[in-house]
Design a protein around this motif. Structure first.
Motif, short mmCIF file in Angstrom:
data_model
loop_
_atom_site.label_atom_id
_atom_site.label_comp_id
_atom_site.label_asym_id
_atom_site.label_seq_id
_atom_site.Cartn_x
_atom_site.Cartn_y
_atom_site.Cartn_z
N ILE A 160 51.22 46.02 26.35
CA ILE A 160 49.68 45.27 26.17
C ILE A 160 49.50 44.58 27.40
CG2 ILE A 160 49.10 43.60 24.71
CD1 ILE A 160 51.20 44.32 22.59
N GLN A 164 45.76 40.13 26.41
CA GLN A 164 44.98 41.08 25.49
C GLN A 164 45.98 40.84 24.06
OE1 GLN A 164 43.74 44.78 27.11
NE2 GLN A 164 43.24 43.91 28.75
N SER A 165 47.01 40.13 24.19
CA SER A 165 47.81 40.07 22.77
C SER A 165 47.21 40.10 21.50
CB SER A 165 48.93 39.15 23.26
OG SER A 165 49.83 39.31 24.33
N TYR A 168 45.36 43.07 20.66
CA TYR A 168 46.08 44.08 20.49
C TYR A 168 46.54 43.98 18.84
CZ TYR A 168 49.72 47.63 20.23
OH TYR A 168 50.60 48.58 20.04
N GLN A 171 43.85 44.73 16.60
CA GLN A 171 43.64 46.02 16.05
C GLN A 171 44.78 46.62 15.39
OE1 GLN A 171 43.59 48.16 19.83
NE2 GLN A 171 43.82 50.26 18.83
#
Length: 182
Positions: A160, A164-165, A168, A171
Motif C-alpha cells: 500500500i 493511500q492506506s 485501500y 476498497q
C-alpha cells in the motif's frame, strides 16, 4: 478442511507471496542495478538471489529424507560474484523456487510432524517450513529496501503506497461487503 491442510495451504500461499514480492523488485531494476552493493559488507540483489537459490536447492531437494544442508552446497560461494546476465539470474531464481514449490505442494498433513534435519539439527516439518518462511522473507525485505534505495522516486510500491492506506481500506471493505451480499 482439517487444520493441517489449511496450514499447508497457508504456507504455500506465503511462499508464493514472498516470491511475487521478490519478482516485483527484480522487475523494476536494470541489470546493472542488480549488482550494486549498497554499503561495505552488504550484498547486492544479485548476491541475495544467488544465496536464496542455493539455499532453496539445498533445503528442498529430498526434503524429507536428507539433511537440508547438502554436501554439494557451497554457501560461501553464494556470497561471491554474481551473474553474467539477467537471464542467468532469473533462471537460478526460478529453479530455486520451483524446487521449493514442488516440494511444499507434495507435502501432506501426515508429513507435518515428521522430523527433518538441517545442519544436523532436528526439526519438525512445521518448524522447517516456518524457518524458511522467515529466512526468505528477511532476504526479500532486503531486496525491497535496496530496490527502493536504488529507484528513489521512480520506485513502484509493492504494498500500500504512502498516503493511500484509507483508500485501500475502504476498497477492501467494499469488496468484503460485496462478497457477503452474494
Amino acid at each position: 478442511m482439517r487444520v493441517e491442510q489449511a496450514y499447508l495451504e497457508s504456507v504455500l500461499a506465503n511462499f508464493r507471496d514472498i516470491k511475487r514480492t521478490g519478482e516485483g523488485v527484480l522487475d523494476q531494476l536494470s541489470e546493472a542495478d542488480l549488482h550494486v552493493i549498497p554499503a561495505e559488507g552488504s550484498n547486492s540483489i544479485a548476491i541475495i538471489v544467488k544465496h536464496l537459490a542455493g539455499n532453496m536447492r539445498s533445503r528442498w531437494t529430498d526434503f524429507l529424507t536428507t539433511d537440508g544442508e547438502k554436501p554439494t552446497r557451497n554457501r560461501e560461494e553464494e556470497f561471491e560474484g554474481g551473474y553474467a546476465t539477467r537471464e542467468a539470474l532469473m533462471r537460478d531464481w526460478e529453479e530455486g523456487w520451483q524446487v521449493l514449490l514442488d516440494t511444499v505442494e507434495s507435502l501432506t498433513p501426515g508429513d507435518l510432524l515428521k522430523t527433518v534435519t538441517i545442519r544436523g539439527q532436528k526439526h519438525t516439518v512445521i518448524q522447517a517450513l516456518q524457518r524458511q518462511v522467515v529466512h526468505y522473507s528477511t532476504h526479500i525485505g532486503q531486496m525491497v529496501y535496496v530496490g527502493k534505495w536504488l529507484k528513489q522516486a521512480a520506485w513502484q510500491s509493492l504494498s500500500i503506497p504512502r498516503g493511500q492506506s484509507q483508500a485501500y481500506l475502504e476498497q477492501m471493505l467494499r469488496q468484503a461487503q460485496g462478497e457477503t451480499e452474494n
